[in-house]
Motif scaffolding. Structure first.
Motif, short mmCIF file in Angstrom:
data_model
loop_
_atom_site.label_atom_id
_atom_site.label_comp_id
_atom_site.label_asym_id
_atom_site.label_seq_id
_atom_site.Cartn_x
_atom_site.Cartn_y
_atom_site.Cartn_z
N VAL A 112 11.66 -4.23 3.87
CA VAL A 112 11.12 -3.02 4.51
C VAL A 112 10.77 -2.04 3.41
O VAL A 112 11.63 -1.69 2.58
CB VAL A 112 12.16 -2.38 5.46
N ALA A 113 9.53 -1.62 3.35
CA ALA A 113 9.13 -0.60 2.38
C ALA A 113 9.77 0.72 2.79
O ALA A 113 9.47 1.25 3.85
CB ALA A 113 7.61 -0.46 2.35
N ALA A 114 10.67 1.20 1.93
CA ALA A 114 11.46 2.38 2.32
C ALA A 114 11.60 3.37 1.18
O ALA A 114 12.66 3.48 0.61
CB ALA A 114 12.85 1.93 2.81
N PRO A 115 10.58 4.18 0.83
CA PRO A 115 9.30 4.21 1.54
C PRO A 115 8.26 3.26 0.98
O PRO A 115 7.19 3.13 1.56
CB PRO A 115 8.86 5.67 1.31
N THR A 116 8.53 2.60 -0.17
CA THR A 116 7.56 1.66 -0.74
C THR A 116 8.27 0.34 -1.04
O THR A 116 9.51 0.28 -1.06
CB THR A 116 6.96 2.20 -2.05
N ALA A 117 7.49 -0.70 -1.33
CA ALA A 117 8.09 -1.98 -1.69
C ALA A 117 8.85 -1.87 -3.01
O ALA A 117 9.90 -2.47 -3.19
CB ALA A 117 7.01 -3.05 -1.78
N GLY A 118 8.31 -1.09 -3.93
CA GLY A 118 8.97 -0.94 -5.22
C GLY A 118 10.32 -0.25 -5.14
O GLY A 118 11.16 -0.40 -6.02
N VAL A 147 17.12 10.06 9.88
CA VAL A 147 17.28 11.19 8.95
C VAL A 147 16.48 10.93 7.68
O VAL A 147 15.73 11.79 7.19
CB VAL A 147 18.77 11.42 8.61
N ALA A 148 16.64 9.73 7.14
CA ALA A 148 15.89 9.36 5.93
C ALA A 148 14.39 9.44 6.20
O ALA A 148 13.62 9.92 5.36
CB ALA A 148 16.27 7.95 5.48
N GLY A 149 13.99 8.99 7.39
CA GLY A 149 12.58 9.03 7.75
C GLY A 149 12.04 10.45 7.83
O GLY A 149 10.92 10.73 7.38
N ALA A 150 12.83 11.35 8.40
CA ALA A 150 12.41 12.76 8.51
C ALA A 150 12.18 13.35 7.13
O ALA A 150 11.18 14.05 6.89
CB ALA A 150 13.47 13.55 9.26
N GLY A 173 12.58 7.94 -6.63
CA GLY A 173 13.10 9.29 -6.42
C GLY A 173 13.11 9.66 -4.95
O GLY A 173 14.11 10.16 -4.42
N SER A 174 12.01 9.41 -4.27
CA SER A 174 11.94 9.71 -2.84
C SER A 174 12.92 8.85 -2.06
O SER A 174 13.61 9.34 -1.16
CB SER A 174 10.51 9.47 -2.33
N ALA A 175 12.98 7.56 -2.40
CA ALA A 175 13.91 6.67 -1.69
C ALA A 175 15.35 7.13 -1.88
O ALA A 175 16.16 7.11 -0.94
CB ALA A 175 13.74 5.24 -2.21
N THR A 176 15.68 7.55 -3.08
CA THR A 176 17.05 8.00 -3.35
C THR A 176 17.36 9.30 -2.61
O THR A 176 18.46 9.48 -2.08
CB THR A 176 17.25 8.19 -4.87
#
Length: 302
Positions: A112-118, A147-150, A173-176
């Motif tokens: 799952v890209a969360a938010p990206t595959a990387g 919450v993470a999605g928001a 950074g965004s994923a973290t």
């Protein structure tokens, strides 16, 4: 319409007594015209896929098609079982979960890209850690993912989640930041505390470049996913202890975007600068795309 900024989202949450994830779920219901049950069912399926990817690399050796990475999740998982890790089993298992998803991604598996595959390993690692360590229910994990999605929506609206545009700070950074917010929520923190955690993460990861060896999402991405998971957990504990961010989430996000846009293009997913530009990085690229045999890249690769 979803709020543009985090401070607007926070105001709604405080006035209506809801968490960040509930706002995201309501937004999805409005945008897609589906029921609450359908939204939660979709999120449950996402979590199921995340858990499989987070454990596949622990269960068996998974190598990327290039041979650059693979097998490290099983090594960390085995090390965690020895009881010798100074960071403890929670942290080492979280690292293994994150690296597993990265290895599965590099092996063209389902993630799952969360938010990206990387950056696919960080949010799943946190959710799996809480499922195992705190026995969180599916409903609790669904709320945490929301919450993470928001937080991800706010980042996407005001900055970028693309390494090609903002460097690795925008991806891992965004994923973290999203994972730290989810962790704070699962620990009982308020919406304001979730955002504080996200802001602190960005302050700690500001300037991180995107420099994949051979242009592949493998090195150093797999290591950064593991460190992102650890960063999210330690930041969550910091916030739950009462530490607040002196810089608002909105301002941290905009700072991240401005730093990203000021980066040289060699440091934005072009596979030219940073680690990719080291002598070994260049040699590995030649091995992958040149005539050298791939097994020379990774001794464990079969």
């Amino acid at each position: 319409m979803f709020p543009q900024y985090a401070h607007e989202l926070l105001k709604i949450c405080e006035e209506e007594g809801i968490h960040l994830g509930e706002a995201a779920i309501r937004h999805e219901m409005e945008e897609s015209g589906v029921s609450r049950e359908e939204v939660r069912s979709d999120l449950a399926e996402v979590i199921r896929v995340m858990k499989v990817a987070a454990t596949e690399g622990k269960r068996r050796l998974v190598f990327s098609l290039s041979g650059l990475i693979g097998g490290d999740s099983t090594k960390i998982s085995a090390y965690a079982k020895t009881g010798q890790a100074i960071s403890g089993s929670v942290m080492t298992n979280a690292m293994a979960f994150a690296m597993s998803s990265s290895e599965v991604n590099a092996a063209m598996g389902r993630i799952v890209a969360a938010p990206t595959a990387g950056a696919c390993g960080i949010v799943p690692a946190i959710l799996k850690t809480f499922a195992d360590e705190r026995q969180c229910s599916e409903d609790q994990l669904i709320d945490a993912l929301a919450v993470a999605g928001a937080m991800g929506i706010i980042i996407g609206q005001n900055a970028t989640i693309s390494g090609a545009e903002g460097g690795c700070q925008a991806e891992t950074g965004s994923a973290t930041a999203m994972a730290a917010g989810a962790a704070v929520h699962l620990l009982g923190g308020t919406p304001a505390m979730c955002l504080d955690a996200g802001a602190i993460v960005f302050m700690n990861m500001l300037g991180l470049v995107c420099d994949p060896v051979a242009g592949l999402v493998e090195i150093p991405c797999v290591y950064r996913n593991a460190q992102g998971a650890v960063n999210a957990l330690t930041t969550a504990d910091m916030v739950m202890a009462g530490v607040r961010s002196r810089i608002p989430f909105d301002e941290a996000v905009i700072a991240m975007y401005e730093v990203g846009r000021s980066m040289n293009e060699n440091l934005r997913e072009t596979g030219i600068g940073g680690i990719a530009g080291t002598p070994t990085g260049k040699r590995l690229k030649q091995m992958v795309f040149g005539e050298a045999e791939i097994h020379e890249v990774h001794k464990d690769h079969k």
